[in-house]
Design a protein around this motif. Structure first.
Motif, PDB file in Angstrom:
ATOM      1  N   PRO A  10       0.816  -1.212   0.000  1.00  0.00           N
ATOM      2  CA  PRO A  10       0.000   0.000   0.000  1.00  0.00           C
ATOM      3  C   PRO A  10       0.853   1.268   0.000  1.00  0.00           C
ATOM      4  O   PRO A  10       1.944   1.296   0.553  1.00  0.00           O
ATOM      5  N   ASP A  11       0.323   2.309  -0.637  1.00  0.00           N
ATOM      6  CA  ASP A  11       0.955   3.624  -0.613  1.00  0.00           C
ATOM      7  C   ASP A  11       0.588   4.363   0.667  1.00  0.00           C
ATOM      8  O   ASP A  11       1.303   5.244   1.112  1.00  0.00           O
ATOM      9  N   GLN A  12      -0.557   3.990   1.240  1.00  0.00           N
ATOM     10  CA  GLN A  12      -1.009   4.595   2.490  1.00  0.00           C
ATOM     11  C   GLN A  12      -1.811   3.567   3.260  1.00  0.00           C
ATOM     12  O   GLN A  12      -2.521   2.750   2.660  1.00  0.00           O
ATOM     13  N   ILE A  13      -1.720   3.615   4.597  1.00  0.00           N
ATOM     14  CA  ILE A  13      -2.500   2.727   5.458  1.00  0.00           C
ATOM     15  C   ILE A  13      -3.416   3.584   6.318  1.00  0.00           C
ATOM     16  O   ILE A  13      -2.966   4.550   6.945  1.00  0.00           O
ATOM     17  N   LEU A  14      -4.700   3.251   6.309  1.00  0.00           N
ATOM     18  CA  LEU A  14      -5.693   3.945   7.120  1.00  0.00           C
ATOM     19  C   LEU A  14      -6.199   2.980   8.174  1.00  0.00           C
ATOM     20  O   LEU A  14      -6.750   1.927   7.835  1.00  0.00           O
ATOM     21  N   ASP A  15      -5.998   3.315   9.439  1.00  0.00           N
ATOM     22  CA  ASP A  15      -6.502   2.479  10.527  1.00  0.00           C
ATOM     23  C   ASP A  15      -7.814   3.077  11.022  1.00  0.00           C
ATOM     24  O   ASP A  15      -7.811   4.081  11.729  1.00  0.00           O
ATOM     25  N   ALA A  16      -8.910   2.470  10.615  1.00  0.00           N
ATOM     26  CA  ALA A  16     -10.234   2.933  11.027  1.00  0.00           C
ATOM     27  C   ALA A  16     -10.825   1.998  12.078  1.00  0.00           C
ATOM     28  O   ALA A  16     -12.034   1.989  12.302  1.00  0.00           O
ATOM     29  N   SER A  17      -9.973   1.223  12.738  1.00  0.00           N
ATOM     30  CA  SER A  17     -10.428   0.297  13.773  1.00  0.00           C
ATOM     31  C   SER A  17     -11.078   1.081  14.908  1.00  0.00           C
ATOM     32  O   SER A  17     -10.604   2.148  15.283  1.00  0.00           O
ATOM     33  N   GLY A  18     -12.167   0.541  15.419  1.00  0.00           N
ATOM     34  CA  GLY A  18     -12.863   1.186  16.523  1.00  0.00           C
ATOM     35  C   GLY A  18     -13.912   2.192  16.072  1.00  0.00           C
ATOM     36  O   GLY A  18     -14.712   2.650  16.882  1.00  0.00           O
ATOM     37  N   LEU A  19     -13.899   2.548  14.792  1.00  0.00           N
ATOM     38  CA  LEU A  19     -14.893   3.483  14.269  1.00  0.00           C
ATOM     39  C   LEU A  19     -16.114   2.707  13.793  1.00  0.00           C
ATOM     40  O   LEU A  19     -15.995   1.622  13.238  1.00  0.00           O
ATOM     41  N   HIS A  20     -17.285   3.284  14.015  1.00  0.00           N
ATOM     42  CA  HIS A  20     -18.526   2.620  13.620  1.00  0.00           C
ATOM     43  C   HIS A  20     -19.041   3.209  12.311  1.00  0.00           C
ATOM     44  O   HIS A  20     -18.756   4.347  11.960  1.00  0.00           O
ATOM     45  N   CYS A  21     -19.828   2.401  11.609  1.00  0.00           N
ATOM     46  CA  CYS A  21     -20.427   2.771  10.336  1.00  0.00           C
ATOM     47  C   CYS A  21     -21.135   4.124  10.482  1.00  0.00           C
ATOM     48  O   CYS A  21     -21.813   4.330  11.485  1.00  0.00           O
ATOM     49  N   PRO A  22     -20.964   5.059   9.577  1.00  0.00           N
ATOM     50  CA  PRO A  22     -20.276   4.979   8.286  1.00  0.00           C
ATOM     51  C   PRO A  22     -18.855   5.549   8.306  1.00  0.00           C
ATOM     52  O   PRO A  22     -18.287   5.802   7.251  1.00  0.00           O
TER      53      PRO A  22
END
Length: 87
Positions: A10-22
């Protein structure tokens, strides 16, 4: 950048762990906006709805879902930004 088990870098890593939809999807859209065409975004999420959301988003947006996997309670998506990358 380290190479994932998929062989994708990957060129970038996004850690969206713990975030709820949306939020995982919204954060992914923001991250993709900052990438050049053809670059690869790795998104890590823990919300089960992200599995469906990311697939629908890539189908509708023209971006490409290179791979996706579930690891334990988390999900990892590799999304390639749409655009003409030919010289």
């Amino acid at each position: 950048m380290s190479e994932s088990s998929t062989g994708l870098q990957p060129d970038q890593i996004l850690d969206a762990s713990g975030l709820h939809c949306p939020l995982p999807l919204l954060k992914a859209k923001q991250a993709l906006a900052g990438l050049a065409a053809g670059q690869l975004l790795e998104v890590r999420a823990s919300d089960a709805g992200s599995w469906r959301d990311m697939a629908s988003f890539t189908q509708q947006s023209g971006h490409t879902m290179e791979a996706r996997t579930q690891q334990g309670d988390g999900y990892i998506f590799w999304i390639r930004k749409a655009g003409d990358v030919r010289p």
